[in-house]
Enzyme design. Structure first.
Site, PDB file in Angstrom:
ATOM      1  CG  HIS A  56      -1.887  -1.095   1.271  1.00 10.30           C
ATOM      2  ND1 HIS A  56      -1.801  -2.144   2.147  1.00 10.30           N
ATOM      3  CD2 HIS A  56      -2.987  -1.310   0.517  1.00 10.30           C
ATOM      4  CE1 HIS A  56      -2.819  -2.977   1.923  1.00 10.30           C
ATOM      5  NE2 HIS A  56      -3.550  -2.489   0.939  1.00 10.30           N
ATOM      6  CG  ASP A  59       1.829  -1.405   3.391  1.00  7.85           C
ATOM      7  OD1 ASP A  59       1.475  -1.323   4.584  1.00  7.85           O
ATOM      8  OD2 ASP A  59       1.176  -2.014   2.514  1.00  7.85           O
TER       9      ASP A  59
HETATM   10  C1  XUL Z   1      -9.110  -6.357   1.001  1.00  8.78           C
HETATM   11  C2  XUL Z   1      -7.940  -6.731   0.231  1.00  8.78           C
HETATM   12  C3  XUL Z   1      -6.809  -5.757   0.246  1.00  8.78           C
HETATM   13  C4  XUL Z   1      -6.227  -5.514  -1.095  1.00  8.78           C
HETATM   14  C5  XUL Z   1      -5.112  -4.538  -1.135  1.00  8.78           C
HETATM   15  O1  XUL Z   1     -10.046  -7.321   1.105  1.00  8.78           O
HETATM   16  O2  XUL Z   1      -7.883  -7.801  -0.319  1.00  8.78           O
HETATM   17  O3  XUL Z   1      -5.812  -6.232   1.094  1.00  8.78           O
HETATM   18  O4  XUL Z   1      -5.741  -6.710  -1.614  1.00  8.78           O
HETATM   19  O5  XUL Z   1      -5.505  -3.263  -0.902  1.00  8.78           O
END
Ligand code: XUL
Ligand code: MN
Length: 351
Positions: A56, A59
């Site tokens: 992210h 992150d």
């Molecule tokens: C939420 C999910 C997230 C995404 C990344 O359900 O899967 O972790 O993969 O933002």
């Protein structure tokens, strides 16, 4: 069981995110394991045979909203050097648009124009980070783009707002690709882009449909009542499966992010078969596991879900490669689905 050399020759590369070494918090209780540093997670990733990390934006650059562009550049470049030193690729960067007070009522589809502007500006900063980390892939899990009650937003207008947001990102950087990760519910009652069909359809309303694709998460497909292997075949028929979050899910409840194959080995087998028949990974795509440890997991077993998911994938790969396709074809031609069913079961049981 020893994994045979055939499965070891696979072209697959593996990936997870720092959030997949999670601390066990759920809506009903606190963490059950102490937080670990990002550096520790990165070192473990290499040790257990993974090739890439997904991020992210925060992150990669913690507390991103409080940081200047110069700081963002400095921290991203320092991270890129750490990744290079360890030989770890950055697979993608995703804007975490669901934590800020500015996204309480949605990000790109918020009813408040100031909040929509925040979401787009934040997404552009996420794109900057991706550029510094050397990836062209932006993942969009549209967590709050939906409603708790349908009267709260105008669905048609929400589609237009989503397209506007995608267009702004595509215009901001001519090289990036946007990979939409659909999920039908949680945290929303209903999400606006619940399936791969929705993700690929909205791509065609944007200024550059070629740069808008998708990411399939097994649990999300199951939550939509779909078979993830069908979603894989569908996305790959369009050449649009640019990333993958394999995991598992026991029925229609909260998103469980179980280890791959944990709830339904046959569904997992069919996902691996679909990836094999479509040549997933041949254009450099990674197999990512969006899995979490079970809450009671002790610190000393903290990486087991990641090691096990990769191992199960490789074992199922061997099962896919040794499946007797000729015999299966003959049974299909004879419409003998009872025998085909049993053949699959016995193959998986190693009979
Ligand atoms: C939420 C999910 C997230 C995404 C990344 O359900 O899967 O972790 O993969 O933002
Ligand atoms: Mn995911």
């Amino acid at each position: 069981m020893v994994i045979s050399p055939m499965a070891k020759r696979h072209p697959y590369k593996f990936c997870f995110g720092p959030w997949n070494i999670s601390e066990g918090q759920d809506p009903y209780g606190p963490t059950t394991r102490p937080a670990q540093s990002f550096d520790w997670k990165l070192t473990q990733l290499r040790k257990i045979g993974y090739d890439a990390m997904m991020f992210h934006d925060d992150d990669a650059v913690p507390d991103i909203d409080g940081k200047s562009d110069a700081q963002l550049r400095k921290e991203s470049k320092a991270l890129k050097k750490r990744l290079d030193d360890l030989g770890v690729a950055a697979e993608m960067v995703a804007p975490r648009l669901w934590f800020s007070p500015m996204t309480i009522d949605g990000a790109y589809t918020s009813n408040d124009p100031k909040c929509r502007k925040y979401a787009i500006e934040r997404s552009k900063r996420c794109i900057d980070i991706a550029r510094y980390l050397g990836t062209d892939l932006i993942v969009l899990w549209l967590a709050r783009e939906g409603t708790y009650m349908r009267e709260a937003k105008n669905g048609r207008r929400s589609v237009e707002l989503l397209v506007e947001a995608l267009d702004e990102m595509l215009a901001y950087d001519k090289k990036i690709r946007l990979s939409i990760e659909p999920k039908p519910n949680e945290p929303m009652d209903h999400a606006y882009l619940p399936t791969i069909g929705h993700a690929l359809a909205i791509a065609h309303l944007t200024r550059d449909p070629k740069r808008v694709g998708c990411l399939i998460e097994s649990a999300h497909a199951i939550l939509a009542g779909l078979d993830p292997s069908d979603e894989i075949d569908f996305a790959m028929a369009f050449g649009k499966l640019w990333s993958l979050h394999l995991n598992d899910q026991n029925g229609l409840k909260f998103d469980q992010d179980k280890p791959f194959g944990s709830a339904n080995l046959r569904v997992a087998f069919n996902q691996v078969r679909a990836l094999e028949r479509n040549g997933y990974g041949k254009n450099g795509e990674f197999v990512c596991f969006d899995v979490h440890p079970f809450r009671p997991t002790k610190v000393e077993h903290w990486l087991a879900h990641l090691e096990d998911s990769r191992r199960t994938f490789l074992l199922l790969l061997e099962k896919a490669r040794t499946f007797d396709e000729k015999q299966a074809k003959a049974l299909v031609a004879d419409r003998n689905y009872a025998a085909l069913d049993q053949m699959v079961l016995e193959h998986l049981m190693g009979v």
